[in-house]
Design a protein around this motif. Structure first.
Motif, PDB file in Angstrom:
ATOM      1  N   ASP A  37      48.720 -80.670  77.335  1.00 17.76           N
ATOM      2  CA  ASP A  37      47.281 -80.383  77.356  1.00 17.76           C
ATOM      3  C   ASP A  37      46.988 -78.951  77.799  1.00 17.76           C
ATOM      4  O   ASP A  37      45.875 -78.626  78.179  1.00 17.76           O
ATOM      5  CB  ASP A  37      46.539 -81.399  78.229  1.00 17.76           C
ATOM      6  N   GLY A  38      48.007 -78.084  77.774  1.00 13.56           N
ATOM      7  CA  GLY A  38      47.812 -76.689  78.147  1.00 13.56           C
ATOM      8  C   GLY A  38      48.081 -76.385  79.609  1.00 13.56           C
ATOM      9  O   GLY A  38      48.341 -75.253  79.967  1.00 13.56           O
ATOM     10  N   VAL A  39      48.021 -77.419  80.460  1.00  7.28           N
ATOM     11  CA  VAL A  39      48.265 -77.244  81.894  1.00  7.28           C
ATOM     12  C   VAL A  39      49.444 -78.106  82.342  1.00  7.28           C
ATOM     13  O   VAL A  39      50.122 -77.803  83.307  1.00  7.28           O
ATOM     14  CB  VAL A  39      47.004 -77.615  82.718  1.00  7.28           C
ATOM     15  N   GLY A  40      49.669 -79.174  81.651  1.00  4.59           N
ATOM     16  CA  GLY A  40      50.723 -80.129  81.963  1.00  4.59           C
ATOM     17  C   GLY A  40      50.759 -81.162  80.864  1.00  4.59           C
ATOM     18  O   GLY A  40      50.732 -80.815  79.685  1.00  4.59           O
ATOM     19  N   LEU A  41      50.772 -82.428  81.259  1.00  4.39           N
ATOM     20  CA  LEU A  41      50.775 -83.511  80.284  1.00  4.39           C
ATOM     21  C   LEU A  41      49.594 -84.442  80.529  1.00  4.39           C
ATOM     22  O   LEU A  41      49.255 -84.739  81.676  1.00  4.39           O
ATOM     23  CB  LEU A  41      52.071 -84.328  80.386  1.00  4.39           C
ATOM     24  N   ALA A  42      48.998 -84.897  79.451  1.00  2.26           N
ATOM     25  CA  ALA A  42      47.975 -85.941  79.515  1.00  2.26           C
ATOM     26  C   ALA A  42      48.669 -87.255  79.189  1.00  2.26           C
ATOM     27  O   ALA A  42      49.397 -87.346  78.200  1.00  2.26           O
ATOM     28  CB  ALA A  42      46.863 -85.663  78.523  1.00  2.26           C
ATOM     29  N   TYR A  43      48.457 -88.253  80.038  1.00  7.73           N
ATOM     30  CA  TYR A  43      49.069 -89.569  79.866  1.00  7.73           C
ATOM     31  C   TYR A  43      47.995 -90.535  79.391  1.00  7.73           C
ATOM     32  O   TYR A  43      46.897 -90.597  79.959  1.00  7.73           O
ATOM     33  CB  TYR A  43      49.642 -90.043  81.205  1.00  7.73           C
ATOM     34  N   ALA A  62      44.344 -93.747  81.577  1.00  8.50           N
ATOM     35  CA  ALA A  62      44.745 -92.364  81.356  1.00  8.50           C
ATOM     36  C   ALA A  62      44.895 -91.643  82.690  1.00  8.50           C
ATOM     37  O   ALA A  62      44.197 -91.971  83.665  1.00  8.50           O
ATOM     38  CB  ALA A  62      43.703 -91.653  80.494  1.00  8.50           C
ATOM     39  N   TYR A  63      45.797 -90.689  82.725  1.00  8.86           N
ATOM     40  CA  TYR A  63      46.023 -89.825  83.884  1.00  8.86           C
ATOM     41  C   TYR A  63      46.383 -88.439  83.386  1.00  8.86           C
ATOM     42  O   TYR A  63      46.729 -88.245  82.216  1.00  8.86           O
ATOM     43  CB  TYR A  63      47.165 -90.344  84.762  1.00  8.86           C
ATOM     44  N   LEU A  64      46.368 -87.492  84.293  1.00  9.10           N
ATOM     45  CA  LEU A  64      46.867 -86.148  84.040  1.00  9.10           C
ATOM     46  C   LEU A  64      48.092 -85.943  84.913  1.00  9.10           C
ATOM     47  O   LEU A  64      48.051 -86.250  86.106  1.00  9.10           O
ATOM     48  CB  LEU A  64      45.800 -85.101  84.380  1.00  9.10           C
ATOM     49  N   TRP A  65      49.176 -85.464  84.329  1.00 12.39           N
ATOM     50  CA  TRP A  65      50.400 -85.178  85.071  1.00 12.39           C
ATOM     51  C   TRP A  65      50.592 -83.670  85.104  1.00 12.39           C
ATOM     52  O   TRP A  65      50.476 -83.002  84.072  1.00 12.39           O
ATOM     53  CB  TRP A  65      51.602 -85.856  84.423  1.00 12.39           C
ATOM     54  N   ARG A  66      50.881 -83.142  86.300  1.00 16.38           N
ATOM     55  CA  ARG A  66      51.083 -81.713  86.506  1.00 16.38           C
ATOM     56  C   ARG A  66      52.391 -81.502  87.264  1.00 16.38           C
ATOM     57  O   ARG A  66      52.873 -82.397  87.943  1.00 16.38           O
ATOM     58  CB  ARG A  66      49.924 -81.109  87.311  1.00 16.38           C
TER      59      ARG A  66
END
Length: 135
Positions: A37-43, A62-66
């Protein structure tokens, strides 16, 4: 092997069991996808949740992984912190007053991996075990 955030990218199948004290387990079968997603991964995961005595229903989350140094940071979709862990010592905790969420990840059988959540609180008492496989 030292896991990095990029190692999770791609598609996974999920088999999950949710055990509550004194009840038959609920089950979730579905798929998860980690996308850049440009910063890390979108789950994002989606699948079928089957609760005891109820018709199967669609479920998703959904979560955001960094990545920050050796740690992986997991955020809610709106950016609020959920938990963080080091893949070499994969345990974490999240306090959501009045509930306590504790997770242990197991990456030893990589690329298969497990997550076990233990959730306790005044109205919560369950264990959720998830198995992830490439696919």
């Amino acid at each position: 092997m030292r896991l990095r955030l990029s190692d999770f990218a791609g598609d996974w199948t999920i088999a999950r069991e949710i055990e509550q004290m004194g009840a038959r387990p609920a089950r979730f079968e579905g798929r998860a996808r980690f996308t850049a997603d440009g910063v890390g991964l979108a789950y994002h995961e989606a699948g079928t949740l089957t609760l005891p005595g109820a018709a199967p229903m669609r479920a998703e989350r959904a979560y955001l992984w960094r990545e920050e140094g050796a740690e992986i940071i997991v955020l809610f979709p709106d950016g609020r912190p959920f938990h963080r862990f080091d893949p070499s010592a994969p345990a974490a905790q999240h306090w959501c007053d009045p509930d306590d969420y504790r997770v242990r990840y197991d990456f030893v059988p990589w690329p298969e991996w497990h997550a076990e959540w233990r959730v306790t609180g005044p109205r919560k008492d369950y264990t959720m075990r998830s198995l992830y496989r490439r696919g």
